[in-house]
Structures are given as structure tokens and as C-alpha cells.
Scaffold this active site. Structure first.
Site, PDB file in Angstrom:
ATOM      1  N   CYS A  77     -23.428  -1.151  -8.304  1.00  0.00           N
ATOM      2  CA  CYS A  77     -22.154  -1.270  -7.577  1.00  0.00           C
ATOM      3  C   CYS A  77     -22.227  -0.838  -6.116  1.00  0.00           C
ATOM      4  O   CYS A  77     -22.542   0.316  -5.804  1.00  0.00           O
ATOM      5  CB  CYS A  77     -21.087  -0.455  -8.294  1.00  0.00           C
ATOM      6  SG  CYS A  77     -19.484  -0.620  -7.485  1.00  0.00           S
ATOM      7  N   CYS A 114      -5.806 -10.237 -10.530  1.00  0.00           N
ATOM      8  CA  CYS A 114      -6.434  -8.984 -10.964  1.00  0.00           C
ATOM      9  C   CYS A 114      -6.569  -8.046  -9.774  1.00  0.00           C
ATOM     10  O   CYS A 114      -7.030  -8.463  -8.705  1.00  0.00           O
ATOM     11  CB  CYS A 114      -7.825  -9.256 -11.521  1.00  0.00           C
ATOM     12  SG  CYS A 114      -7.837 -10.550 -12.754  1.00  0.00           S
ATOM     13  N   CYS A 145      -3.425  -8.219 -14.028  1.00  0.00           N
ATOM     14  CA  CYS A 145      -4.570  -7.510 -14.604  1.00  0.00           C
ATOM     15  C   CYS A 145      -4.941  -6.402 -13.627  1.00  0.00           C
ATOM     16  O   CYS A 145      -4.767  -6.569 -12.421  1.00  0.00           O
ATOM     17  CB  CYS A 145      -5.736  -8.481 -14.774  1.00  0.00           C
ATOM     18  SG  CYS A 145      -7.242  -7.688 -15.380  1.00  0.00           S
ATOM     19  N   CYS A 205      -9.544  -6.973 -21.184  1.00  0.00           N
ATOM     20  CA  CYS A 205     -10.568  -7.789 -20.529  1.00  0.00           C
ATOM     21  C   CYS A 205     -11.822  -6.924 -20.503  1.00  0.00           C
ATOM     22  O   CYS A 205     -11.816  -5.864 -19.876  1.00  0.00           O
ATOM     23  CB  CYS A 205     -10.096  -8.134 -19.112  1.00  0.00           C
ATOM     24  SG  CYS A 205     -11.370  -8.907 -18.093  1.00  0.00           S
ATOM     25  N   ARG A 277     -15.431 -15.583 -19.404  1.00  0.00           N
ATOM     26  CA  ARG A 277     -15.306 -15.807 -17.957  1.00  0.00           C
ATOM     27  C   ARG A 277     -16.648 -15.741 -17.235  1.00  0.00           C
ATOM     28  O   ARG A 277     -17.394 -14.788 -17.374  1.00  0.00           O
ATOM     29  CB  ARG A 277     -14.356 -14.785 -17.339  1.00  0.00           C
ATOM     30  CG  ARG A 277     -14.205 -14.995 -15.839  1.00  0.00           C
ATOM     31  CD  ARG A 277     -13.246 -14.027 -15.215  1.00  0.00           C
ATOM     32  NE  ARG A 277     -11.968 -14.105 -15.864  1.00  0.00           N
ATOM     33  CZ  ARG A 277     -11.186 -13.059 -16.093  1.00  0.00           C
ATOM     34  NH1 ARG A 277     -11.565 -11.861 -15.717  1.00  0.00           N
ATOM     35  NH2 ARG A 277     -10.030 -13.204 -16.695  1.00  0.00           N
TER      36      ARG A 277
HETATM   37  S1  SF4 Z   1     -16.651   2.981 -11.421  1.00  0.00           S
HETATM   38 FE1  SF4 Z   1     -16.321   0.943 -10.651  1.00  0.00          FE
HETATM   39  S2  SF4 Z   1     -16.122   1.150  -8.428  1.00  0.00           S
HETATM   40 FE2  SF4 Z   1     -17.007   3.062  -9.198  1.00  0.00          FE
HETATM   41  S3  SF4 Z   1     -19.217   2.800  -8.946  1.00  0.00           S
HETATM   42 FE3  SF4 Z   1     -18.701   2.151 -11.053  1.00  0.00          FE
HETATM   43  S4  SF4 Z   1     -18.303  -0.068 -10.935  1.00  0.00           S
HETATM   44 FE4  SF4 Z   1     -18.280   0.771  -8.829  1.00  0.00          FE
END
Ligand code: SF4
Length: 332
Positions: A77, A114, A145, A205, A277
Site C-alpha cells: 500500500c 465507494c 460503500c 465487500c 469485481r
Molecule cells: S490499512 Fe489500508 S490504507 Fe492503511 S496501509 Fe493498509 S491498505 Fe493502506
């Protein structure tokens, strides 16, 4: 017709395959992954047609309402504060700006809007702010969402009261691979939030990401875990890892496209009535791969040029692809 079966026996088997089951064993899911490609896609398409209009695609738009600066360490992320990815942390967007985006999404054909916030778990006052957004988006005639991290039972109920239709909280991968990707919260934490969301009466989801260096067996484990949820998640996003520079997974070799299509097909068969999806990773996917995914039972996409912080095909490109495939947006 399946070899060795009469036409009526085959029909019975087809009907049974189209019904949701929650007792999928890993051996059964593995056996699906191992089928010859054409057989797997044929079975997935048959299950798909028994439950859905094969030409209809549900269209969702995803907006990052609070970007970056997240304390979690999810290795894929770009919004984690632990990695230097060039994503600038931003505060929660004001209500009017969110509603402006929601109106634009509706005009572009989205049926679901979303809202994603990069939080580990929101504070109660932050949930109140999101509730105002949910009410506003709902008033525009869109399904709502949200994905806000871990929730308490009371927060889930509050969001439901505001009109939230769906809550996204992904399992990400198989339980045994999960620890390679995230250490700041456990698989059990995730399952707990999903239970609270269900108990509040919000649709779920929940899906995962492939191409993170996991084995096929891990993909088997992910689908078997998702298909073991009762009821199945109403939406199952299957993401292809977007390898963002600065994240620990930036150097992962790409997953073979046909393995991605197989994952979609197995998800369709194991969760026959869920929306499967095509989510992150479409930007780097050929149109032919996307078409194969639709053939394998995908029936939902994220629409719009950005997915939280990573690029997504532009609306025009998507519309053109839908037209060429003869696919139409699903009514909300
Ligand atoms: S919780 Fe969500 S925003 Fe935070 S690092 Fe993990 S995927 Fe990314």
C-alpha cells in the site's frame, strides 16, 4: 455435457453448481484451479449465466476521502506512512467535495459510490463525518460503500443507520500468507470487523490481492476462506497487485495473466451469486485479459481514472471496451 452423465444428470449438476455453498474444501478449490483452462472458464461462465445477465456489469466508483499517512504496514500500500511512495497525507475531504465527486460518478454511469479512508480504525467523530457523506451520497440515488479500517460494533451500527449499503474490508490473502504482508493487525482482527459489519446488517465487500509473491496454494486458501464466509460477501474484489515504487512489494514479478483469469473463474464458481469485481491492476491488463475475466465470470469493475492513489483506465477507454464487448451497466 459432462462425460458419463445423461443430459438430465448434467442439468442437475449444473443447477447444483450454481447454488451457493459454504463447505468448500481446499482440495475442491485446488481441483478447480488445476482444471484445463477452457474447462474452468466454461464452468465459471455456466455458473455465471445461471445467476446473472452475462452482458451486465456493475459499475462502482472509488474515491479516496482521506489519503495517506496510515499507521498500518500493508506491504502493497502506497498510503502507509512507513513507505516513501510520494503519496502526500491529506485530511478528510469536506462533505461538499465528496458530493461533487459522487454527482460526477453518477453522471458517468456509476451505480455505487465507494469512499475509502486510510485509517487503521476510525474515531467516533470521524465516523460521524463519514455518516454525513453516506447520507448525502445516498440522497443522490447511489448505493454507498465505505472502507475505513477496523470498526467497533457500535460504529458499524451507526453507519448502517446512516444508510451505508456496503462495507469493504478485504482478507487480502490466505491466512498462512497474510503475515508476510501485514504485521500491524491480524487475520482474526479482519474477520472480527467483517462479523460486526454483518451483524449491523450491512452488505460485505471482501476479497483479496494476487501477485504479492504468494503461491497458487495461497490463492486456493484465500478463495476457500472467502467461500467459507456465511453468507458469501455480496461483492468480491479480486485485485492484481499494483507494484508501487517505494512499497516493499515494488519488485515482485508480475503474476501471469492466465493465472489471474483462473483466480477470477474459481472465485465465480465458489461464490456463484456474488459480484466478482475486477479491481486494482486493470491499468496494466490488456483488453484481451479483461475480456477473458468477464468470460470467467467477473461482473463488476471500478470505473474512473484513479483507484484511491493508483491509476485506473480512463472512463472513455472503459466505455469503449464495454461497447466493443457488448456489455452494459447493471441497474442499481
Ligand atoms: S490499512 Fe489500508 S490504507 Fe492503511 S496501509 Fe493498509 S491498505 Fe493502506
Amino acid at each position: 455435457m459432462v462425460k458419463g452423465m445423461s443430459i438430465s444428470e448434467t442439468r442437475l449438476a449444473d443447477t447444483a453448481a450454481a447454488l451457493p455453498r459454504h463447505d468448500w474444501t481446499r482440495a475442491e478449490v485446488r481441483a478447480l484451479f488445476d482444471l484445463p483452462f477452457a474447462e474452468l472458464v466454461f464452468r465459471a461462465q455456466s455458473v455465471h449465466r445461471a445467476n446473472f445477465d452475462s452482458a451486465a456489469v456493475q459499475i462502482s466508483t472509488l474515491l479516496s476521502i482521506k489519503t495517506g499517512g496510515c499507521p498500518e504496514d500493508c506491504a502493497y500500500c502506497p498510503q502507509s506512512a512507513r513507505y516513501d511512495t510520494g503519496v502526500r497525507a491529506q485530511k478528510l475531504m469536506p462533505l461538499h467535495a465528496v458530493l461533487r465527486e459522487a454527482r460526477a460518478a453518477r453522471e458517468a454511469g456509476a451505480s455505487r459510490f465507494c469512499m475509502g479512508a486510510a485509517w487503521r480504525s476510525p474515531k467516533d467523530r470521524e465516523v460521524e463525518d463519514v455518516c454525513a457523506m453516506v447520507e448525502g451520497v445516498k440522497a443522490l440515488g447511489l448505493e454507498t460503500c465505505a472502507t475505513l479500517g477496523m470498526l467497533t460494533a457500535a460504529q458499524a451500527r451507526r453507519l448502517k443507520a446512516a444508510g451505508l449499503d456496503y462495507y469493504n474490508h478485504n482478507l487480502d490473502s490466505a491466512p498462512e500468507f497474510y503475515g508476510n504482508i501485514i504485521t500491524t493487525r491480524t487475520y482474526a482482527d479482519r474477520l472480527e470487523t467483517l462479523e460486526r459489519v454483518r451483524a449491523a446488517g450491512i452488505a460485505v465487500c471482501c476479497g483479496g490481492i494476487v501477485g504479492m509473491g504468494e503461491t497458487r496454494e495461497d490463492r486456493v486458501g484465500m478463495i476457500a476462506t472467502l467461500a467459507g464466509l456465511r453468507p458469501h460477501p455480496e461483492s468480491v474484489p479480486i485485485n492484481m497487485l499494483v507494484r508501487v515504487a517505494g512499497t516493499p512489494l515494488a519488485g515482485e514479478p508480475p503474476l501471469e495473466a492466465l493465472e489471474f483469469v483462473r483466480t477470477i473463474a474459481v472465485a465465480r464458481i465458489a461464490m456463484p451469486r456474488s459480484m466478482v469485481r475486477l479491481s486494482a491492476g486493470r491499468e496494466d491488463m490488456s483488453e484481451e485479459t479483461q475480456a477473458l475475466c468477464f468470460l470467467a465470470g467477473a461482473n463488476s469493475i471500478f470505473y474512473g481514472p484513479k483507484l484511491l492513489t493508483t491509476p485506473n483506465p480512463g472512463r472513455d477507454r472503459d466505455r469503449e471496451l464495454m461497447d466493443r464487448l457488448g456489455m452494459t451497466p447493471m441497474e442499481p
